[in-house]
Design a protein around this motif. Structure first.
Motif, PDB file in Angstrom:
ATOM      1  N   GLY A 137      -0.023  -2.527  -2.672  1.00 42.28           N
ATOM      2  CA  GLY A 137       0.069  -1.517  -3.724  1.00 42.28           C
ATOM      3  C   GLY A 137      -1.050  -1.614  -4.736  1.00 42.28           C
ATOM      4  O   GLY A 137      -2.102  -2.212  -4.481  1.00 42.28           O
ATOM      5  N   CYS A 138      -0.799  -1.047  -5.915  1.00 48.71           N
ATOM      6  CA  CYS A 138      -1.861  -0.904  -6.918  1.00 48.71           C
ATOM      7  C   CYS A 138      -2.255  -2.221  -7.577  1.00 48.71           C
ATOM      8  O   CYS A 138      -3.319  -2.321  -8.163  1.00 48.71           O
ATOM      9  CB  CYS A 138      -1.394   0.036  -8.025  1.00 48.71           C
ATOM     10  SG  CYS A 138      -1.040   1.669  -7.423  1.00 48.71           S
ATOM     11  N   ALA A 169      -2.719  -5.328  -6.398  1.00 44.97           N
ATOM     12  CA  ALA A 169      -3.227  -6.410  -5.546  1.00 44.97           C
ATOM     13  C   ALA A 169      -4.170  -7.345  -6.305  1.00 44.97           C
ATOM     14  O   ALA A 169      -4.031  -8.567  -6.249  1.00 44.97           O
ATOM     15  CB  ALA A 169      -3.920  -5.828  -4.329  1.00 44.97           C
ATOM     16  N   HIS A 223     -14.448   1.991   0.350  1.00 49.31           N
ATOM     17  CA  HIS A 223     -13.130   1.666  -0.188  1.00 49.31           C
ATOM     18  C   HIS A 223     -13.177   1.006  -1.561  1.00 49.31           C
ATOM     19  O   HIS A 223     -12.157   0.567  -2.071  1.00 49.31           O
ATOM     20  CB  HIS A 223     -12.354   0.786   0.802  1.00 49.31           C
ATOM     21  CG  HIS A 223     -11.634   1.602   1.834  1.00 49.31           C
ATOM     22  ND1 HIS A 223     -10.815   1.054   2.790  1.00 49.31           N
ATOM     23  CD2 HIS A 223     -11.593   2.943   2.044  1.00 49.31           C
ATOM     24  CE1 HIS A 223     -10.312   2.025   3.555  1.00 49.31           C
ATOM     25  NE2 HIS A 223     -10.780   3.165   3.117  1.00 49.31           N
ATOM     26  N   LYS A 224     -14.372   0.917  -2.134  1.00 44.69           N
ATOM     27  CA  LYS A 224     -14.437   0.393  -3.513  1.00 44.69           C
ATOM     28  C   LYS A 224     -14.118   1.550  -4.432  1.00 44.69           C
ATOM     29  O   LYS A 224     -14.992   2.164  -5.028  1.00 44.69           O
ATOM     30  CB  LYS A 224     -15.817  -0.197  -3.791  1.00 44.69           C
ATOM     31  CG  LYS A 224     -15.901  -0.946  -5.111  1.00 44.69           C
ATOM     32  CD  LYS A 224     -14.988  -2.133  -5.161  1.00 44.69           C
ATOM     33  CE  LYS A 224     -14.157  -2.161  -6.416  1.00 44.69           C
ATOM     34  NZ  LYS A 224     -12.891  -2.875  -6.321  1.00 44.69           N
ATOM     35  N   TRP A 268     -11.039   3.436  -7.260  1.00 45.36           N
ATOM     36  CA  TRP A 268     -10.079   3.066  -8.302  1.00 45.36           C
ATOM     37  C   TRP A 268      -8.698   2.823  -7.701  1.00 45.36           C
ATOM     38  O   TRP A 268      -8.117   1.767  -7.889  1.00 45.36           O
ATOM     39  CB  TRP A 268     -10.000   4.172  -9.365  1.00 45.36           C
ATOM     40  CG  TRP A 268      -8.835   4.020 -10.282  1.00 45.36           C
ATOM     41  CD1 TRP A 268      -8.693   3.085 -11.266  1.00 45.36           C
ATOM     42  CD2 TRP A 268      -7.633   4.787 -10.306  1.00 45.36           C
ATOM     43  NE1 TRP A 268      -7.476   3.237 -11.894  1.00 45.36           N
ATOM     44  CE2 TRP A 268      -6.808   4.273 -11.324  1.00 45.36           C
ATOM     45  CE3 TRP A 268      -7.169   5.878  -9.559  1.00 45.36           C
ATOM     46  CZ2 TRP A 268      -5.553   4.804 -11.615  1.00 45.36           C
ATOM     47  CZ3 TRP A 268      -5.928   6.404  -9.852  1.00 45.36           C
ATOM     48  CH2 TRP A 268      -5.133   5.869 -10.865  1.00 45.36           C
ATOM     49  N   TYR A 269      -8.193   3.810  -6.999  1.00 47.93           N
ATOM     50  CA  TYR A 269      -6.835   3.726  -6.480  1.00 47.93           C
ATOM     51  C   TYR A 269      -6.859   3.001  -5.137  1.00 47.93           C
ATOM     52  O   TYR A 269      -7.852   3.065  -4.425  1.00 47.93           O
ATOM     53  CB  TYR A 269      -6.277   5.151  -6.319  1.00 47.93           C
ATOM     54  CG  TYR A 269      -4.773   5.196  -6.271  1.00 47.93           C
ATOM     55  CD1 TYR A 269      -4.013   4.707  -7.326  1.00 47.93           C
ATOM     56  CD2 TYR A 269      -4.112   5.711  -5.170  1.00 47.93           C
ATOM     57  CE1 TYR A 269      -2.636   4.733  -7.280  1.00 47.93           C
ATOM     58  CE2 TYR A 269      -2.736   5.752  -5.121  1.00 47.93           C
ATOM     59  CZ  TYR A 269      -2.001   5.260  -6.177  1.00 47.93           C
ATOM     60  OH  TYR A 269      -0.637   5.278  -6.132  1.00 47.93           O
ATOM     61  N   PRO A 270      -5.764   2.306  -4.768  1.00 49.95           N
ATOM     62  CA  PRO A 270      -5.805   1.589  -3.488  1.00 49.95           C
ATOM     63  C   PRO A 270      -6.084   2.531  -2.312  1.00 49.95           C
ATOM     64  O   PRO A 270      -5.363   3.520  -2.134  1.00 49.95           O
ATOM     65  CB  PRO A 270      -4.398   0.997  -3.345  1.00 49.95           C
ATOM     66  CG  PRO A 270      -3.672   1.275  -4.586  1.00 49.95           C
ATOM     67  CD  PRO A 270      -4.496   2.129  -5.474  1.00 49.95           C
ATOM     68  N   PRO A 271      -7.107   2.246  -1.527  1.00 48.04           N
ATOM     69  CA  PRO A 271      -7.424   3.129  -0.401  1.00 48.04           C
ATOM     70  C   PRO A 271      -6.339   3.119   0.665  1.00 48.04           C
ATOM     71  O   PRO A 271      -6.350   3.954   1.568  1.00 48.04           O
ATOM     72  CB  PRO A 271      -8.732   2.541   0.142  1.00 48.04           C
ATOM     73  CG  PRO A 271      -8.754   1.131  -0.331  1.00 48.04           C
ATOM     74  CD  PRO A 271      -8.027   1.106  -1.633  1.00 48.04           C
ATOM     75  N   PHE A 272      -5.407   2.170   0.543  1.00 51.03           N
ATOM     76  CA  PHE A 272      -4.327   2.077   1.533  1.00 51.03           C
ATOM     77  C   PHE A 272      -3.113   2.901   1.114  1.00 51.03           C
ATOM     78  O   PHE A 272      -2.119   2.954   1.837  1.00 51.03           O
ATOM     79  CB  PHE A 272      -3.955   0.606   1.753  1.00 51.03           C
ATOM     80  CG  PHE A 272      -5.185  -0.269   1.846  1.00 51.03           C
ATOM     81  CD1 PHE A 272      -6.113  -0.068   2.852  1.00 51.03           C
ATOM     82  CD2 PHE A 272      -5.450  -1.246   0.900  1.00 51.03           C
ATOM     83  CE1 PHE A 272      -7.279  -0.825   2.917  1.00 51.03           C
ATOM     84  CE2 PHE A 272      -6.606  -2.016   0.948  1.00 51.03           C
ATOM     85  CZ  PHE A 272      -7.518  -1.806   1.962  1.00 51.03           C
TER      86      PHE A 272
END
Lengths: 562, 105
Positions: A48-49, A51, A205-206, A208-212
């Motif tokens: 999640g956010c 990590a 994937h760098k 702000w929000y989790p890319p996952f």
């Protein structure tokens, strides 16, 4: 491939073990002996956010302020379009969940009297590097909570508009799951990766929000006809260039103003100091040839610099590395800033499920909490915990009155064939990566991405909608070698489903309510007469249908009508 | 930005594989050691670094975001996180964070 099939039963299924999901589970674990299952596609310890950690708790009612004050702040920032009932019920719980989080092990800075040390009007100082392991440990304390890590949920089980559970699969062990529950909380988070990101190459994937967080919760709801709200209020963060690390820590921590290339402060030249306008002002300065823009940190001194290096290691380590890599820290060089690509995230803006005051969605027995729940911006960490708690209390009441039900075996079989069908599709020309790139390019160019300074018009949106639908058709033909590939295919499909909904919402709000977040170039001004309302939508018969709903007031307990 | 795993130092414990929020880390079939299968999909959260007791995982910035070869790993001892930063010229810096204390900012 040898595919195992398992059928599981629980009282309450929580989809997504991030901030809201873990706290919902802890709430149920502490208040009842009902069986809870968390299905998490990664591992709740760091998913999640949170990590990497978080630098402060940004939603707290400080001494002298009230939950109503917090509501007024959120309302101002969202230019009036909030669900007051949701924001107020969240605000009333912010301090309670904070105290609970401290008991679970979070370090919060206190003064000599034992009061929390505040940072600004609504924030308190913490060491948030290990906030997610703390929440996960809180979950594992309870014997009635079962955690399924590495299990990706892809669709709900629905009968007569009531949720009965969910379908999913293990990404490691090739197991197909049918999970039945009497009540379900969706806490999957919001959606990143829909638009072309700031760093489109190797460091894609760098962000702000989790890319996952790929919009799975939104997409599952949209597919089942759940009502959604305010997807047009996208979130764009103002961030440190390249590392996309937070700017608030610098702006508030060392009182660094935003300046343009001439060294002039500019943010007050663009209207009220809202979150949207801080981004918009920077975009406009760049557009008018006065970029790049910076946070003026030069001269803050070595001591402040050392503290910033540490603060960033606790939440966004790339920024500390960047300063050390350059051999020049913030005391010597101003920090360049930029706006991110747009995200759909209900913890910061109003996008998400249309819920009643108890966080039940328009699907019976399905609750939403955290970034996936709409109408309640500025939740941040503590607001997501509060919503997890509200949804948990409500679902416990709900399941007391319902029995477990199942669908016919034939229906389970059909879903198994649908999901595993991608493993049987022949290998084609396109890959998930190629189609993701195509989607991000279309959204960037036709639906208000970075390249167009976030602006769009109706003609562009129409082109974008058609292209997204074409890519979705291609996505249904993708081939996966194993269940890990299957997760990647579903992540793409979910993003495309969300992208189409975003376009429909952007088109429906024929005004510009929030600069940059929703910059409608056909209608550049505010239109309170016709659009001081919620834009909602329901997916039905292959089309997204827009519903306009009047604002809900703070004194109201909102219930779904149908 | 991404991570690199030094196979000479990796003990194959699998702790990093467990926690990666993107499930990007995999086990080598023969050696049981961990490798990153999708380095371009790393979010840079450093969860894996914090799990590794063998200093096998190093973190770096991609060249597209200003990286020049500096790497970083972290070691936890007695509630302190020691971040070891090594520049390409061999210069080292250690930043220590007391996890029992809050951020100043």
């Amino acid at each position: 491939m040898d595919i195992k099939r398992e059928k599981l039963y629980t009282d309450i299924l929580i989809i997504g073990g991030g901030t809201a999901g873990c706290y919902a589970a802890i709430t149920i674990g502490e208040k009842s002996d009902k069986k809870v299952m968390i299905a998490e596609k990664a591992n709740i310890k760091r998913s999640g956010c949170l990590a990497a950690g978080v630098n402060a708790l940004n939603a707290y009612i400080v001494k002298g302020k009230t939950p109503e004050d917090y509501l007024e702040y959120v309302k101002r920032d969202a230019n009036g379009i909030i669900r007051e009932d949701l924001v107020l019920t969240m605000s009333e719980r912010l301090n309670g969940v904070t105290r609970h989080l401290e008991k679970l092990g979070l370090v919060i800075l206190k003064d000599e009297k034992g009061d929390y040390v505040t940072r600004g009007d609504r924030n308190i100082k913490i060491n948030g590097e290990n906030i997610k392991p703390i929440l996960a440990a809180g979950v594992y304390k309870h014997d009635n909570i079962q955690v399924l890590n590495k299990v990706n949920i892809v669709d709900y089980i629905i009968k007569d508009n009531r949720v009965l559970g969910a379908y999913g699969f293990s990404i490691e062990n090739n197991i197909f799951y049918v999970i039945y529950a009497r009540g379900v909380i969706c806490a999957t988070g919001g959606a990143a990766g829909i638009y072309k990101p700031n760093n489109p190459g190797f460091s894609r994937h760098k962000m702000w929000y989790p890319p996952f967080n790929t919009g799975a919760g939104y997409a599952m709801g949209i597919r089942e006809g759940a009502e959604m709200t305010t997807f047009e209020m996208r979130f764009i963060a103002l961030r440190c260039k390249d590392t996309i690390a937070p700017t608030g820590t610098i702006a508030q921590g060392v009182s660094a103003p935003q300046i343009n290339c001439a060294g002039e402060t500019y943010d007050r030249n663009y209207g009220a100091p809202t979150t949207a306008n801080r981004v918009y002002s920077t975009v406009e300065e760049n557009r008018r040839g006065r970029g790049p823009c910076f946070l003026r940190t030069k001269g803050i001194g070595k001591r402040a610099e050392e503290e910033l290096l540490k603060a960033y290691l606790n939440m966004a380590p790339a920024q500390t590395l960047k300063w050390l890599e350059r051999g020049a820290g913030p005391s010597e060089e101003n920090v360049e800033i930029e706006g991110t690509e747009p995200y759909i995230v209900g913890g910061h803006t109003g996008s998400g499920y249309w819920v009643d005051t108890n966080r039940q969605t328009t699907i019976k027995g399905l609750y939403a909490a955290g970034d996936v729940a709409g109408g309640c911006p500025q939740k941040y960490v503590t607001g997501s915990l509060a919503e997890g708690e509200i949804a948990a209390e409500a679902v416990m009441k709900y399941i007391a009155a319902v029995l477990q039900q199942e669908v016919l075996c034939e229906e389970e079989e059909n879903k198994f064939r649908e999901i595993t069908g991608y493993l049987k599709n022949p290998s084609g020309i396109y890959t998930v990566g190629q189609l993701e790139e195509a989607m991000q390019k279309i959204m960037d160019e036709y639906a208000g991405g970075i390249s167009g300074s976030y602006g769009y018009n109706e003609v562009k949106l129409a082109v974008g909608k058609n292209r997204i639908r074409e890519i979705l058709k291609l996505a249904y033909k993708l081939h996966g070698e194993d269940f890990y590939d299957l997760m990647k295919i579903y992540e793409l499909i979910d993003r495309l489903v969300v992208a189409e909904a975003v376009i429909a919402h952007l088109e429906a709000r024929k005004e510009t309510r929030w600069h940059s977040f929703q910059e409608n170039l056909d209608y550049p001004g505010l239109n309170d007469k016709d659009y001081f309302l919620y834009i909602n939508s329901v997916f039905k018969d292959g089309e997204i249908r827009i519903i306009k709903r009047p604002l809900v007031d703070r004194r109201q307990t909102y219930e779904h009508q149908n | 930005m991404s991570i690199r795993i030094n196979p000479d130092l990796c003990a194959g414990c699998g702790n990093c594989r467990e926690v990666c929020p993107g499930s990007l880390l995999f086990k080598e079939k023969e050696s049981n050691k961990t490798y990153i299968k999708y380095p371009e999909e790393c979010w840079g959260c450093t969860s894996c670094l914090k799990e590794c007791k063998f200093e096998a995982i190093s973190y770096y910035l991609g060249a597209d975001m200003g990286g020049g070869g500096t790497t970083m790993y972290v070691k936890e001892e007695n509630k302190e996180l020691h971040w070891h930063i090594t520049r390409p010229d061999g210069k080292k810096k250690i930043i220590t964070i007391d996890t029992t204390k809050a951020n100043s900012y």
